[in-house]
Design an enzyme around this catalytic site. Structure first.
Site, PDB file in Angstrom:
ATOM      1  N   GLU A 228       3.085  -6.764   1.831  1.00 13.49           N
ATOM      2  CA  GLU A 228       2.056  -7.857   2.417  1.00 13.49           C
ATOM      3  C   GLU A 228       1.613  -6.725   3.686  1.00 13.49           C
ATOM      4  O   GLU A 228       2.231  -6.558   4.590  1.00 13.49           O
ATOM      5  CB  GLU A 228       2.886  -8.912   3.191  1.00 13.49           C
ATOM      6  CG  GLU A 228       1.852  -9.771   4.071  1.00 13.49           C
ATOM      7  CD  GLU A 228       2.402 -10.710   4.924  1.00 13.49           C
ATOM      8  OE1 GLU A 228       1.531 -11.813   5.291  1.00 13.49           O
ATOM      9  OE2 GLU A 228       3.547 -10.452   5.346  1.00 13.49           O
TER      10      GLU A 228
ATOM     11  N   ASP B 172       7.769  -8.541   3.323  1.00  9.92           N
ATOM     12  CA  ASP B 172       6.727  -9.265   4.507  1.00  9.92           C
ATOM     13  C   ASP B 172       6.750  -8.274   5.452  1.00  9.92           C
ATOM     14  O   ASP B 172       7.455  -7.443   5.983  1.00  9.92           O
ATOM     15  CB  ASP B 172       8.064 -10.286   4.904  1.00  9.92           C
ATOM     16  CG  ASP B 172       7.104 -11.288   5.898  1.00  9.92           C
ATOM     17  OD1 ASP B 172       6.132 -11.865   5.580  1.00  9.92           O
ATOM     18  OD2 ASP B 172       7.524 -11.209   7.033  1.00  9.92           O
TER      19      ASP B 172
END
Length: 516
Positions: free
Chosen positions: A261, A203
């Site tokens: 990401e 993330d």
């Protein structure tokens, strides 16, 4: 056709854990619910799962505020439930990848509680980014950084210092200049790898490192997305040392992988994350950010393939995830949006590299209009629901004619399910040869088994305005897309699959087809 490492051309399926299947009747999806639906995922034909966070969390951001990254939150089950899910998925030939969130923790994490109890300058506070404020009494934040959820990226604590949070105030940013932080992430990676997970989705993989001195951002920079203005919050060069550390751990576990990401649109900057000692894959959001237009889509594809050409790493493709509007709604909604979403599914699955699907897109689901009182997303709360992401997170409809459609035995699901989904359940679509689910199943099966799906380079055909056609060099698959208003003649070849019925042998508007 599969070749090389399993992840190079895998079809990943993102499971938003809260919304997939609820086994215990509390209205929230859980690990046992996923386990109970593994047969569906095998039938769909996906190669791997990506599970959103299921760790211990107060759920201020639905699990992305992690209080303990090495345990399961009771709302999702137990570590034993995870182990069973992992074992059963592997028996069915499905890999399992999980989220890690190295940029921040929950404010209920033991470290942050210790930091709040400690004094300024203490070792406990050094695990996070605490600073004195500016102004005569330190009453102003240390710099002008803003949160991606709206408002300042700093919160003041009772002793006068401020702590940084690039997301919600309940998600304090970690200080990656502190070696304890890297050591703790390594411990987390090994914990899950030793249990048998096949990889990680990282993330905010462009956000952990912060520039020295925390300089101000350009006030014109967009707090809600990437910008060409100076924005020191993201993509600082120091982040690459972190990814090199992660890669060293992964290299000890054969076949394990990591995808980042990374909201970086400059190809040269993005390519740096894919060097041989960093990430295996990087999420590519160009198709998500491109409207339904053949010329725009071709440009997005060509720019996306420039990074693999530069790095040797496979491309990745996705049309949706838990943070963006569903494709059907982005492409116009209603039957028009469904036709266009089906067409783009064939485009995406025709491309070389790895593909990430988001749960529910294979059912043709659209956004669900929610009232502000129904929304639980912290970004919705700070933006007056303008940017709420819950519209694409509503639980999946499995069976029956009324909510909750087999998702739960509790009619009060964590987000309300619309009665209009009665015709979109898995039960309704699975035996319908013309359904969106059947289209996805057929496309994934062809992608995995047909020899035309080989070759990493594309060659483009001449095409009418509003259309394109490309051919995969090597296998020879041809994919044609029509975003114009009229049917068009197809390139030469036999049709393998089409997103809409052909009209006298021609490809209708808002449609795509595969040929060999």
């Amino acid at each position: 056709m599969s070749r090389g490492a399993w992840w190079q051309d895998a079809v990943f399926y993102q499971v938003y854990v809260r919304s997939f299947a609820d086994s215990d009747g509390d209205g929230v999806g859980d690990l046992e619910g996923i386990h109970s639906r593994l047969g569906y995922l095998e039938l769909l034909g996906v190669d791997a799962l990506w599970l959103t966070p299921f760790y211990r969390s107060p759920m201020a951001d639905h699990g992305y505020d992690i209080a303990d990254p090495r345990d399961v939150d009771p709302v999702f089950g137990t570590l034993g439930d995870f182990d069973v899910l992992l074992t059963e998925a592997h028996k069915r030939g499905i890999k399992v990848t999980v989220d890690v969130v190295p940029n921040h923790t929950s404010n209920q994490h033991a470290w942050f509680k210790s930091a709040m109890a400690a004094k300024p300058g203490s070792p406990e506070r050094d695990r996070y980014i605490f600073r004195d404020g500016v102004g005569p009494k330190g009453e102003d934040p240390p710099n002008n950084w803003v949160s991606t959820f709206g408002g300042p990226a700093w919160t003041r604590v009772p002793d006068g210092q401020w702590y940084l949070h690039l997301f919600a105030p309940q998600q304090p940013d970690l200080n990656w200049a502190n070696p304890e932080v890297a050591a703790d992430l390594e411990r987390t990676l090994r914990f899950w790898l030793e249990r048998g997970v096949d990889g990680f989705r990282i993330d905010v993989a462009h956000g952990m490192a912060k520039p020295p001195g925390l300089p101000d951002m350009d006030p014109r920079a967009n707090p809600l997305g990437p910008s060409h203005y100076y924005d020191p919050r993201w993509d600082h060069d120091g982040v690459h040392e972190i990814h090199q550390m992660i890669r060293k751990v992964l290299d000890e576990f054969p076949d394990a992988m990591a995808v980042g990401e990374i909201w970086v649109t400059d190809e040269e900057r993005l390519a740096r994350y894919l060097r041989p000692d960093e990430l295996h894959l990087a999420f590519n959001f160009r198709l998500v950010l491109t409207h339904f237009d053949a010329d725009a889509m071709r440009t997005a594809i060509e720019r996306s393939l420039a990074v693999p050409a530069r790095t040797g790493a496979p491309a990745t493709w996705t049309l949706g995830n838990h943070d963006v509007w569903r494709q059907v709604s982005r492409y116009g909604g209603g039957s028009l949006g469904v036709r266009r979403a089906r067409a783009m599914a064939l485009v995406e699955l025709a491309l070389p590299g790895a593909v990430y699907l988001y749960n529910g897109e294979e059912l043709g689901l659209a956004n669900v209009p929610l009232s502000p009182s129904d929304m639980a997303d912290p970004r919705a709360k700070t933006s007056g629901a303008k940017f709420g992401r819950d519209v694409s997170r509503v639980p999946l409809p499995w069976e029956g004619d009324l909510p909750p459609f087999g998702f739960s035995r509790n009619p009060r699901t964590w987000l309300p399910m619309p009665a209009s989904w009665a015709g979109l359940t898995v039960e309704k679509q699975i035996e319908d040869a013309d359904s969106t689910l059947s289209l996805y199943r057929a496309a994934i099966e062809l992608r995995k088994t047909h020899p035309a799906f080989s070759g990493d380079e594309l060659e483009w055909y001449g095409a009418p305005a509003g259309c394109f056609a490309f051919r995969r060099r090597g296998g020879g698959l041809v994919c044609a897309l029509n975003t114009s208003a009229s049917p068009i003649a197809l390139p030469p070849g036999d049709v393998l699959l089409a997103s809409s019925p052909l009209v006298e042998g021609r490809l209708p508007a808002d449609s795509a087809a595969w040929l060999v």
